[in-house]
Structure formats: structure tokens, C-alpha cells
Design an enzyme around this catalytic site. Structure first.
Site, PDB file in Angstrom:
ATOM      1  N   GLY A  68       3.136  -4.679   8.890  1.00 54.43           N
ATOM      2  CA  GLY A  68       3.036  -3.232   9.075  1.00 54.43           C
ATOM      3  C   GLY A  68       1.806  -2.586   8.511  1.00 54.43           C
ATOM      4  O   GLY A  68       1.864  -1.473   7.976  1.00 54.43           O
ATOM      5  N   THR A  69       0.667  -3.264   8.621  1.00 52.50           N
ATOM      6  CA  THR A  69      -0.564  -2.623   8.166  1.00 52.50           C
ATOM      7  C   THR A  69      -1.652  -2.740   9.232  1.00 52.50           C
ATOM      8  O   THR A  69      -1.776  -3.759   9.911  1.00 52.50           O
ATOM      9  CB  THR A  69      -1.065  -3.202   6.826  1.00 52.50           C
ATOM     10  N   CYS A  89      -2.812  13.555 -21.070  1.00 57.57           N
ATOM     11  CA  CYS A  89      -2.753  12.426 -22.025  1.00 57.57           C
ATOM     12  C   CYS A  89      -2.465  11.100 -21.344  1.00 57.57           C
ATOM     13  O   CYS A  89      -2.424  10.055 -21.995  1.00 57.57           O
ATOM     14  CB  CYS A  89      -1.690  12.716 -23.090  1.00 57.57           C
ATOM     15  N   CYS A 137       2.901  15.947 -24.180  1.00 62.27           N
ATOM     16  CA  CYS A 137       1.893  16.965 -24.565  1.00 62.27           C
ATOM     17  C   CYS A 137       2.077  18.278 -23.820  1.00 62.27           C
ATOM     18  O   CYS A 137       1.333  19.235 -24.050  1.00 62.27           O
ATOM     19  CB  CYS A 137       0.471  16.425 -24.316  1.00 62.27           C
ATOM     20  N   HIS A 149      -1.650   1.149  -4.236  1.00 61.68           N
ATOM     21  CA  HIS A 149      -1.963   2.574  -4.075  1.00 61.68           C
ATOM     22  C   HIS A 149      -1.056   3.439  -4.928  1.00 61.68           C
ATOM     23  O   HIS A 149      -0.983   4.657  -4.741  1.00 61.68           O
ATOM     24  CB  HIS A 149      -1.872   2.987  -2.594  1.00 61.68           C
ATOM     25  N   GLN A 196       0.853  -1.194   0.000  1.00 57.90           N
ATOM     26  CA  GLN A 196       0.000   0.000   0.000  1.00 57.90           C
ATOM     27  C   GLN A 196       0.889   1.245   0.000  1.00 57.90           C
ATOM     28  O   GLN A 196       0.384   2.364  -0.070  1.00 57.90           O
ATOM     29  CB  GLN A 196      -0.904   0.013   1.233  1.00 57.90           C
TER      30      GLN A 196
HETATM   31  N1  APR Z   1       6.995  -2.155  12.010  1.00 56.05           N
HETATM   32  C1  APR Z   1       5.842  -2.800  11.689  1.00 56.05           C
HETATM   33  N2  APR Z   1       4.619  -2.232  11.822  1.00 56.05           N
HETATM   34  C2  APR Z   1       4.572  -0.988  12.324  1.00 56.05           C
HETATM   35  C3  APR Z   1       5.729  -0.260  12.692  1.00 56.05           C
HETATM   36  C4  APR Z   1       6.977  -0.903  12.511  1.00 56.05           C
HETATM   37  N3  APR Z   1       8.123  -0.278  12.837  1.00 56.05           N
HETATM   38  N4  APR Z   1       5.337   0.965  13.156  1.00 56.05           N
HETATM   39  C5  APR Z   1       3.979   0.990  13.072  1.00 56.05           C
HETATM   40  N5  APR Z   1       3.535  -0.178  12.586  1.00 56.05           N
HETATM   41  C6  APR Z   1       2.158  -0.579  12.309  1.00 56.05           C
HETATM   42  C7  APR Z   1       1.114   0.103  13.152  1.00 56.05           C
HETATM   43  O1  APR Z   1       0.882  -0.628  14.342  1.00 56.05           O
HETATM   44  C8  APR Z   1      -0.108   0.059  12.226  1.00 56.05           C
HETATM   45  O2  APR Z   1      -0.837  -1.139  12.436  1.00 56.05           O
HETATM   46  O3  APR Z   1       1.895  -0.180  10.982  1.00 56.05           O
HETATM   47  C9  APR Z   1       0.496   0.039  10.831  1.00 56.05           C
HETATM   48  C10 APR Z   1       0.302   1.324  10.064  1.00 56.05           C
HETATM   49  O4  APR Z   1      -1.077   1.464   9.859  1.00 56.05           O
HETATM   50  P1  APR Z   1      -1.599   2.679   8.957  1.00 56.05           P
HETATM   51  O5  APR Z   1      -0.940   3.932   9.384  1.00 56.05           O
HETATM   52  O6  APR Z   1      -3.089   2.592   8.953  1.00 56.05           O
HETATM   53  O7  APR Z   1      -1.007   2.364   7.520  1.00 56.05           O
HETATM   54  P2  APR Z   1      -1.583   1.365   6.444  1.00 56.05           P
HETATM   55  O8  APR Z   1      -2.146   0.133   7.067  1.00 56.05           O
HETATM   56  O9  APR Z   1      -0.539   1.186   5.428  1.00 56.05           O
HETATM   57  O10 APR Z   1      -2.773   2.260   5.816  1.00 56.05           O
HETATM   58  C11 APR Z   1      -3.343   1.838   4.631  1.00 56.05           C
HETATM   59  O11 APR Z   1      -4.448   3.979   4.457  1.00 56.05           O
HETATM   60  O12 APR Z   1      -4.602   6.263   4.385  1.00 56.05           O
HETATM   61  C12 APR Z   1      -4.448   5.139   3.624  1.00 56.05           C
HETATM   62  O13 APR Z   1      -3.447   5.168   1.506  1.00 56.05           O
HETATM   63  C13 APR Z   1      -3.138   5.144   2.876  1.00 56.05           C
HETATM   64  O14 APR Z   1      -1.880   3.240   2.120  1.00 56.05           O
HETATM   65  C14 APR Z   1      -2.486   3.832   3.274  1.00 56.05           C
HETATM   66  C15 APR Z   1      -3.658   3.016   3.773  1.00 56.05           C
END
Ligand code: APR
Length: 275
Positions: free
Chosen positions: A211-212, A136, A176, A125, A107
Site C-alpha cells: 500500500g505505498t 521541553c 512544563c 513518519h 509511513q
Molecule cells: N490496498 C493497498 N494499497 C492501496 C489501497 C488498498 N486498499 N488503496 C490504495 N492503495 C495504494 C495506492 O495505489 C498507492 O500506491 O496505496 C498507495 C498510497 O500511496 P500514497 O497516497 O502516496 O501514500 P504513501 O505511499 O503512504 O505516501 C507516503 O507521503 O505525503 C506523504 O507523509 C505522507 O506518509 C505519506 C507519504
């Protein structure tokens, strides 16, 4: 929570994999100095997604309040400029070299997976350093640090913050002449390469969710989709396991520490006699 035990469990699963897929969020780049979105102090703590998360909202906010917004943009640009792949990105590159990991679905728009050596990266994303002509549709990829330095210097040279002046900081299409915008997905816009992403999730043997926060769809479906298709699911996240219903192993650590440990443990399992 027996963290060492979870790492061993995850490594046992990965050691036998040959078609693993990683689904990554902003947390993977946190240790490269790029703020996440929803952690305390993150992007959405400083900027209101309703004001800047959609294209019309961003244009409207720039028109009304550029003075407030521009310093944040410069802060974000500087974070992207100084960032380099961290040990989490490098570990994912290593897993591809070990023929364990096939694809990274991300993402993130920071290009750091490619710079860490992963060759099949699905950027649902988009990518902030692939520019798209607003007229274009021509796509042009520019080196990350070079493009940022160019945009930063143009922002600093601006005499006015009216929209027409702000538009001049973006490069022009070499086909363009219209302005180009980063080829990224704003809220409400079509997410990219979802067919490829879901096909990868459906055919993988292991899904690594790293990390999401798992709150933005359709990316948040991927670990569930993989599980349903028979894959094992490993989650790496220091604060939360958004996929606890389907995870086979959960490592509550920063990705920059967990991922290299995971790779080292897999290597020991795969070649025990090398000690
Ligand atoms: N290592 C692993 N995970 C981590 C770390 C780290 N050092 N630091 C933070 N995190 C975790 C947090 O606990 C959280 O669960 O990463 C996650 C980040 O979550 P978000 O900030 O919500 O990011 P993401 O999940 O990528 O968001 C998805 O939301 O706003 C949109 O387009 C944007 O791509 C993004 C999407």
C-alpha cells in the site's frame, strides 16, 4: 496477470520466512476509511502539501485561511476517530504470531498496526497520538479515540479562528505547561528511526511492500535495500507496483483482501494435512 498464481508465489516465499519485514504506506489503512494521499480524492487532492505539509506552511495557512482549513481537519480527525484495524492490519498481526513477520515499518501515523497486534512497529513518519511538547520535548501517548474526541470538541467550541485560539485545542504538557503537537514528521523535518528501518531491511529474508506509492524517500528505498541485501520482495497494491524492478511477486489487489488470502495460503502450505 494470474493473480492467484502471484498469491501462491508470494505464499511460497512467505511460508519459508522467519524474519520478514513489512514496509507499509497509506494504502494499508484505506480500507479502515483513512484516505490515502495521492489516489484520486486523496488528501493531496483536497489540501495543498505546499500550504499544509510543512510546519511553517501549516501555521501560515491557519493564520490566513483557518475557515477553509478547519473543516478538512475535522473530516480527517473523524476518519481517524472511526477507523479500526482492517483485515490487512490484522493479517500482519497474524504473520507476527506465526513467527514469519518480525517488524512493520510504516509511513502511517494512525497507530493501527499496534492496535492490530504487531509489537515491533517502526513509524518513520511518527505517530499522531504520541504528543510532543513544543517547548521541553516531553512525549505523551494518548488513546487515539479519546484524544480525537477531546480535540474535536474543543475545535467545535472555538469562538475565534485566530492562531492563539486554535492553539488552545491542543493538550498542554504536564511537565512544563506548553502546548503539545502530534509527534509526526512534516515535510522537511527529520524522518524517524531510519537506522532501525534500514537495519531491518538489510537483515530481513522477505520484504512485503504494502500500500505505498513508493514516491517518498527514504521509506521508498526500503524494498530496494532489502533486495540488495538478498531478501525476496512481495508487493501488494491494487493500482501500481512501484518496486517492479525488484519484486518477486506482485499482488494487484486491495490489501484488505490480499493479505488475509496470503495468510490462509501460507497456513495451507505450512500444514497441508489440515486441509
Ligand atoms: N490496498 C493497498 N494499497 C492501496 C489501497 C488498498 N486498499 N488503496 C490504495 N492503495 C495504494 C495506492 O495505489 C498507492 O500506491 O496505496 C498507495 C498510497 O500511496 P500514497 O497516497 O502516496 O501514500 P504513501 O505511499 O503512504 O505516501 C507516503 O507521503 O505525503 C506523504 O507523509 C505522507 O506518509 C505519506 C507519504
Amino acid at each position: 496477470m494470474d493473480v492467484e498464481g502471484e498469491i501462491k508465489k508470494a505464499a511460497d516465499i512467505l511460508a519459508g520466512a522467519g524474519n520478514a519485514v513489512a514496509s507499509c504506506g497509506a494504502g494499508v489503512s484505506a480500507e479502515s476509511g483513512i484516505a490515502t494521499f495521492r489516489d484520486p480524492g486523496g488528501v493531496w487532492d483536497k489540501l495543498n502539501p505546499a500550504e499544509v505539509g510543512t510546519t511553517p506552511g501549516l501555521i501560515n495557512t491557519l493564520e490566513k485561511n483557518a475557515e477553509k482549513l478547519i473543516p478538512f481537519f475535522i473530516e480527517l480527525l473523524e476518519a481517524f476517530e472511526q477507523a479500526d484495524p482492517n483485515p490487512a492490519h490484522l493479517a500482519l498481526g497474524e504473520l507476527e504470531k506465526m513467527a514469519i513477520l518480525k517488524t512493520v515499518i510504516t509511513q502511517n501515523i494512525d497507530n493501527l498496526h499496534q492496535e492490530a497486534g504487531n509489537t515491533d512497529v517502526i513509524e518513520v513518519h511518527g505517530n499522531g497520538f504520541r504528543l510532543c511538547c513544543v517547548s521541553c520535548g516531553n512525549l505523551q501517548t494518548k488513546p487515539r479515540k479519546e484524544l480525537i474526541a477531546e480535540i474535536k470538541s474543543k475545535i467545535h467550541a472555538l469562538k475565534d479562528y485566530d492562531l492563539a485560539s486554535i492553539a488552545t485545542v491542543m493538550p498542554k504538557c504536564d511537565r512544563c505547561g506548553a502546548i503539545m503537537r502530534p509527534d509526526v514528521v512534516m515535510f522537511g523535518e527529520m524522518v524517524k528511526d531510519t537506522d532501525r528501518a534500514f537495519s531491518a531491511a538489510n537483515h530481513c529474508d522477505v520484504m512485503l511492500a504494502v500500500g505505498t506509492s513508493g514516491v517518498v524517500y527514504p521509506a521508498a528505498y526500503l524494498p530496494f535495500q532489502a533486495k540488495e541485501a538478498g531478501a525476496r520482495v512481495i508487493v501488494v497494491n491494487p493500482n501500481e507496483n512501484a518496486f517492479s524492478r525488484v519484486s518477486d511477486a506482485y499482488i494487484p489487489m486491495n490489501a484488505g483482501e490480499a493479505m488475509p488470502k496470503l495468510v490462509e495460503t501460507v497456513k495451507k502450505i505450512r500444514a497441508p494435512d489440515t486441509g
